[in-house]
Design an enzyme around this catalytic site. Sequence first.
Site, PDB file in Angstrom:
ATOM      1  N   TYR A 101       0.950  -1.252  -0.058  1.00  0.00           N
ATOM      2  CA  TYR A 101       0.010   0.220   0.133  1.00  0.00           C
ATOM      3  C   TYR A 101       1.002   1.284   0.144  1.00  0.00           C
ATOM      4  O   TYR A 101       1.784   1.298   0.765  1.00  0.00           O
ATOM      5  CB  TYR A 101      -0.747   0.186   1.295  1.00  0.00           C
ATOM      6  CG  TYR A 101      -1.832   1.351   1.456  1.00  0.00           C
ATOM      7  CD1 TYR A 101      -2.948   1.101   1.063  1.00  0.00           C
ATOM      8  CD2 TYR A 101      -1.275   2.512   1.781  1.00  0.00           C
ATOM      9  CE1 TYR A 101      -3.871   2.616   1.219  1.00  0.00           C
ATOM     10  CE2 TYR A 101      -2.100   3.681   2.139  1.00  0.00           C
ATOM     11  CZ  TYR A 101      -3.230   3.620   1.639  1.00  0.00           C
ATOM     12  OH  TYR A 101      -4.115   4.711   1.920  1.00  0.00           O
ATOM     13  N   GLU A 188      -3.798   7.587  -3.473  1.00  0.00           N
ATOM     14  CA  GLU A 188      -3.649   6.521  -2.817  1.00  0.00           C
ATOM     15  C   GLU A 188      -3.550   5.129  -4.003  1.00  0.00           C
ATOM     16  O   GLU A 188      -4.036   5.129  -5.113  1.00  0.00           O
ATOM     17  CB  GLU A 188      -4.997   5.880  -1.940  1.00  0.00           C
ATOM     18  CG  GLU A 188      -4.778   4.528  -1.459  1.00  0.00           C
ATOM     19  CD  GLU A 188      -5.960   4.338  -0.591  1.00  0.00           C
ATOM     20  OE1 GLU A 188      -6.355   4.930   0.473  1.00  0.00           O
ATOM     21  OE2 GLU A 188      -6.988   3.482  -1.160  1.00  0.00           O
TER      22      GLU A 188
END
Length: 378
Positions: A101, A188
């Site tokens: 991530y 993101e």
Amino acid sequence: MKIHEYQARELLQAYGVPVPPGQVARSGREAAVIAGEIGLPVVIKAQVLVGGRGKAGGVRIARTAREAREAAEQILALTIKDIPVEAVLVAGAVDILKEYYLGATVDRATKKVVCIVSAAGGVDIEELAVKEPEKILKHYIDPLRGPDDGELREFLSAAFAKELLDQAAEALGNLYRLLIEKDCSLVEINPYAQIGDGTLIAADAKINFDDNGLPKHPDVEALRSAEEYSPEEIEAREAGLSFVSLDGDIGCIVNGAGLAMATMDLIKLFGGRPANFLDVGGSSSPRKVLTALRILTRNQSLKAILINIFGGITRCDDIAKGILIAREQIDLPVPLVIRLIGTNEKEGRALLEQAGLEAASEMTGAVRKVLERAKVGR
Ligand code: GDP
Ligand code: MN
């Protein structure tokens, strides 16, 4: 404002973050053609402005053109979290060795951009934050200096192997630059995927923007999709009203954001619940009042409406004219309470009186009255 993955990945690419090839499709046939162009296998992904598409059946791998068409058709028939899927992204499928991530967002508490990384990517980050918060690493950037490569490398070395650090640090630096330059509130990549040949690639992309920055970025504004706002909010925006739906039952039409907040506070103080925030703005034309009433009366839970005007630049007679036009054009389903003072108050009151309407001059009384009228009902 949120944008779709197919739009977000283009921005990432423009900022030097590698993404697999891909294109948006709106039918199964189109998806099959794109799959042929970029090469199989492909991953077909629902383009909706919510997360968790994978779990909802909105992400599928296709190995042939026929599979691509079928997968796209099936995904286009889905409704994910109440949103009907209208487009899919057809992207080159990658062999994922490991999912990370990588993200950056604005942290209001520290007034800094915080970079976030995890070696346990791919899954729902909000869930991970609750269950295994130790797996999420954060690094705050000095807003005056910006990040330097050394500090990013040091931060990232806790999650990435040495041979991946160059790529990850470059990507994170680019995310930061994108966030600052385009006034994003969140950038993101999840999963940030390590693929077969040892490169890192953005296999998903999510970008949110600070609405207050949008006037500086017409290129970003152009990416807005209809799905982003309710039909009411779009109509309000086009009419120059600032409008936010709330879940109460007292409709509010007010001039000025401060007075609108004060009005909602008073409604709450007396035990009521506002149905909306609505600021008709400074220079209010009668048409704005008409549009405002039209938008409000679509709300099925509405019990009464309060129009609260403190005329400065806004002229009370314009507001009164708007109310009168609205009474002719729409069937007001609930009681209406009006409070009117300030510029051209006399003219405004005269107009209303001719039509048999009265207006309070004091705010507290008007709020009490609208709550009483709401109780009595339609
Ligand atoms: P989200 O569920 O809405 O976040 O959608 P994602 O785009 O993140 O996809 C969900 C999951 O599908 C990812 O975490 C991956 O595990 C998988 N996935 C997505 N793209 C690919 C791909 O190109 N190859 C492989 N093998 N898996 C993929
Ligand atoms: Mn994802």
